[in-house]
Scaffold this motif. Structure first.
Motif, mmCIF file in Angstrom:
data_model
loop_
_atom_site.group_PDB
_atom_site.id
_atom_site.type_symbol
_atom_site.label_atom_id
_atom_site.label_comp_id
_atom_site.label_asym_id
_atom_site.label_seq_id
_atom_site.Cartn_x
_atom_site.Cartn_y
_atom_site.Cartn_z
ATOM 1 N N ILE A 1 0.868 -1.169 0.000
ATOM 2 C CA ILE A 1 0.000 0.000 0.000
ATOM 3 C C ILE A 1 0.913 1.230 0.000
ATOM 4 O O ILE A 1 1.645 1.456 0.960
ATOM 5 N N LEU A 2 0.867 1.989 -1.093
ATOM 6 C CA LEU A 2 1.714 3.171 -1.239
ATOM 7 C C LEU A 2 0.856 4.429 -1.218
ATOM 8 O O LEU A 2 -0.113 4.532 -1.978
ATOM 9 N N LEU A 3 1.211 5.367 -0.372
ATOM 10 C CA LEU A 3 0.550 6.675 -0.331
ATOM 11 C C LEU A 3 1.493 7.692 -0.966
ATOM 12 O O LEU A 3 2.651 7.816 -0.541
ATOM 13 N N ILE A 4 1.006 8.396 -1.986
ATOM 14 C CA ILE A 4 1.836 9.392 -2.658
ATOM 15 C C ILE A 4 1.610 10.751 -2.005
ATOM 16 O O ILE A 4 0.487 11.247 -1.934
ATOM 17 N N ASP A 5 2.696 11.360 -1.550
ATOM 18 C CA ASP A 5 2.632 12.562 -0.721
ATOM 19 C C ASP A 5 2.588 13.847 -1.545
ATOM 20 O O ASP A 5 3.475 14.695 -1.456
ATOM 21 N N ILE B 1 -1.557 5.696 17.190
ATOM 22 C CA ILE B 1 -0.578 4.843 17.877
ATOM 23 C C ILE B 1 -0.160 5.492 19.200
ATOM 24 O O ILE B 1 -0.138 4.842 20.251
ATOM 25 N N GLU B 2 0.166 6.781 19.148
ATOM 26 C CA GLU B 2 0.574 7.514 20.359
ATOM 27 C C GLU B 2 -0.475 7.446 21.457
ATOM 28 O O GLU B 2 -0.169 7.330 22.641
ATOM 29 N N ASP B 3 -1.736 7.510 21.054
ATOM 30 C CA ASP B 3 -2.833 7.510 22.019
ATOM 31 C C ASP B 3 -3.186 6.104 22.509
ATOM 32 O O ASP B 3 -4.113 5.944 23.304
ATOM 33 N N GLY B 4 -2.462 5.106 22.044
ATOM 34 C CA GLY B 4 -2.650 3.752 22.535
ATOM 35 C C GLY B 4 -3.784 2.974 21.898
ATOM 36 O O GLY B 4 -4.192 1.929 22.407
ATOM 37 N N PHE B 5 -4.282 3.441 20.740
ATOM 38 C CA PHE B 5 -5.370 2.737 20.074
ATOM 39 C C PHE B 5 -4.880 1.785 18.984
ATOM 40 O O PHE B 5 -5.684 1.064 18.386
ATOM 41 N N ALA B 6 -3.608 1.799 18.709
ATOM 42 C CA ALA B 6 -3.001 0.861 17.766
ATOM 43 C C ALA B 6 -1.554 0.650 18.198
ATOM 44 O O ALA B 6 -0.970 1.488 18.898
ATOM 45 N N ARG B 7 -1.005 -0.454 17.789
ATOM 46 C CA ARG B 7 0.393 -0.758 18.116
ATOM 47 C C ARG B 7 1.323 -0.190 17.041
ATOM 48 O O ARG B 7 0.926 -0.039 15.889
ATOM 49 N N PRO B 8 2.572 0.092 17.377
ATOM 50 C CA PRO B 8 3.511 0.675 16.406
ATOM 51 C C PRO B 8 3.636 -0.076 15.073
ATOM 52 O O PRO B 8 3.822 0.576 14.041
ATOM 53 N N PRO B 9 3.524 -1.413 15.037
ATOM 54 C CA PRO B 9 3.632 -2.078 13.732
ATOM 55 C C PRO B 9 2.580 -1.652 12.702
ATOM 56 O O PRO B 9 2.762 -1.868 11.501
ATOM 57 N N VAL B 10 1.498 -1.015 13.156
ATOM 58 C CA VAL B 10 0.485 -0.521 12.215
ATOM 59 C C VAL B 10 1.117 0.447 11.213
ATOM 60 O O VAL B 10 0.743 0.491 10.044
ATOM 61 N N ARG B 11 2.121 1.195 11.658
ATOM 62 C CA ARG B 11 2.787 2.169 10.786
ATOM 63 C C ARG B 11 3.511 1.493 9.627
ATOM 64 O O ARG B 11 3.796 2.115 8.614
ATOM 65 N N GLU B 12 3.785 0.189 9.778
ATOM 66 C CA GLU B 12 4.483 -0.557 8.728
ATOM 67 C C GLU B 12 3.533 -1.170 7.697
ATOM 68 O O GLU B 12 3.975 -1.833 6.767
ATOM 69 N N LEU B 13 2.248 -0.945 7.856
ATOM 70 C CA LEU B 13 1.273 -1.501 6.916
ATOM 71 C C LEU B 13 1.275 -0.780 5.575
ATOM 72 O O LEU B 13 0.770 -1.294 4.583
ATOM 73 N N PHE B 14 1.822 0.425 5.551
ATOM 74 C CA PHE B 14 1.836 1.222 4.321
ATOM 75 C C PHE B 14 3.155 1.960 4.229
ATOM 76 O O PHE B 14 3.909 2.057 5.193
ATOM 77 N N GLU B 15 3.413 2.478 3.053
ATOM 78 C CA GLU B 15 4.625 3.266 2.814
ATOM 79 C C GLU B 15 4.221 4.592 2.174
ATOM 80 O O GLU B 15 3.398 4.616 1.254
ATOM 81 N N THR B 16 4.792 5.666 2.664
ATOM 82 C CA THR B 16 4.583 6.974 2.059
ATOM 83 C C THR B 16 5.759 7.263 1.131
ATOM 84 O O THR B 16 6.911 7.130 1.530
ATOM 85 N N VAL B 17 5.433 7.629 -0.103
ATOM 86 C CA VAL B 17 6.475 7.968 -1.077
ATOM 87 C C VAL B 17 6.288 9.429 -1.483
ATOM 88 O O VAL B 17 5.163 9.944 -1.466
ATOM 89 N N PRO B 18 7.373 10.113 -1.852
ATOM 90 C CA PRO B 18 7.284 11.557 -2.063
ATOM 91 C C PRO B 18 6.562 12.003 -3.325
ATOM 92 O O PRO B 18 6.030 13.107 -3.375
ATOM 93 N N ASP B 19 6.560 11.155 -4.351
ATOM 94 C CA ASP B 19 5.998 11.590 -5.630
ATOM 95 C C ASP B 19 5.691 10.392 -6.514
ATOM 96 O O ASP B 19 5.956 9.240 -6.148
ATOM 97 N N VAL B 20 5.146 10.660 -7.689
ATOM 98 C CA VAL B 20 4.760 9.594 -8.618
ATOM 99 C C VAL B 20 5.968 8.786 -9.102
ATOM 100 O O VAL B 20 5.910 7.554 -9.110
ATOM 101 N N PRO B 21 7.098 9.410 -9.493
ATOM 102 C CA PRO B 21 8.233 8.589 -9.906
ATOM 103 C C PRO B 21 8.686 7.602 -8.827
ATOM 104 O O PRO B 21 9.040 6.456 -9.128
ATOM 105 N N ALA B 22 8.652 8.026 -7.560
ATOM 106 C CA ALA B 22 9.043 7.124 -6.471
ATOM 107 C C ALA B 22 8.054 5.978 -6.349
ATOM 108 O O ALA B 22 8.435 4.825 -6.116
ATOM 109 N N ALA B 23 6.771 6.268 -6.512
ATOM 110 C CA ALA B 23 5.760 5.203 -6.451
ATOM 111 C C ALA B 23 5.958 4.203 -7.587
ATOM 112 O O ALA B 23 5.902 2.981 -7.378
ATOM 113 N N LEU B 24 6.201 4.710 -8.787
ATOM 114 C CA LEU B 24 6.400 3.817 -9.938
ATOM 115 C C LEU B 24 7.650 2.961 -9.760
ATOM 116 O O LEU B 24 7.661 1.777 -10.102
ATOM 117 N N ALA B 25 8.699 3.541 -9.201
ATOM 118 C CA ALA B 25 9.923 2.781 -8.942
ATOM 119 C C ALA B 25 9.657 1.664 -7.939
ATOM 120 O O ALA B 25 10.146 0.529 -8.106
#
Length: 194
Positions: A132-136, A152-176
């Protein structure tokens, strides 16, 4: 060339800045150039329509999945490689999920966030391991990631939830990233994380 299918979630509006439409067009054309099939919501409006139009214009395969009640409202996209009409929004999301080898999320509104949260939840529950890629574009994905960090900070999810997706800076990064993933899929029989 790749044979993976990429489901793109994005706005049915164009957004308030031209960068959004430009990114949508670049993504559609980039997927087509790499032989990746675009799966999207089936409408000819906003970022959704721009992504599909660019993919078709570049000779790509495009599958639209739209619920019957939205066919007029979202102005069903003509001339798609394949159009699937569903009875409900839930069926639409299940079909978009089933057709995806990977997900890319461009900026959007409540509907886009709904689609994103559902596939994140399914991944958290072990129902899939698709990337799952989010383009920023203009900080949109960073704001979504900050919301999840707050959960996560508020204790409603565990830190590994942050690893479910990746944020990429732009379209070329997503395509790569998609190319890297496609190579791993084409070299192996099972789906996995990027």
């Amino acid at each position: 060339m790749s044979h993976i299918s990429v489901t793109v979630f994005c706005g049915s509006s164009p957004g308030a800045a031209p960068d959004y439409l430009a990114a949508a067009r670049d993504l559609g054309a980039g997927l087509a150039a790499r032989g990746m099939t675009l799966v999207f919501g089936g409408g000819n409006v906003g970022l959704m329509g721009a992504t599909a139009g660019a993919a078709l214009g570049a000779g790509g395969a495009v599958t639209g999945i739209i619920p019957d009640f939205l066919r007029a409202r979202e102005v069903e996209f003509p001339g798609l490689t394949e159009l699937i009409v569903t009875d409900t929004m839930h069926t639409r999301k299940r079909r978009m999920f089933a057709r995806a080898d990977a997900f890319v999320v461009l900026p959007g509104g409540i509907g886009t966030l709904d689609e994103l949260m559902e596939i994140l939840t399914w991944k958290q529950l072990g129902r899939h391991a698709k990337p799952i890629l989010l383009i920023d574009i203009r900080g949109w994905a960073s704001r979504v990631a900050a919301l999840i960090d707050g959960v996560i900070e508020d204790g409603f999810a565990r830190p590994p939830v942050r690893e479910l997706f990746e944020t990429v800076p732009d379209v070329p990064a997503a395509l790569a990233r998609l190319e890297t993933y496609s190579e791993s899929v084409n070299g192996a029989s099972s789906l996995g994380n990027l």
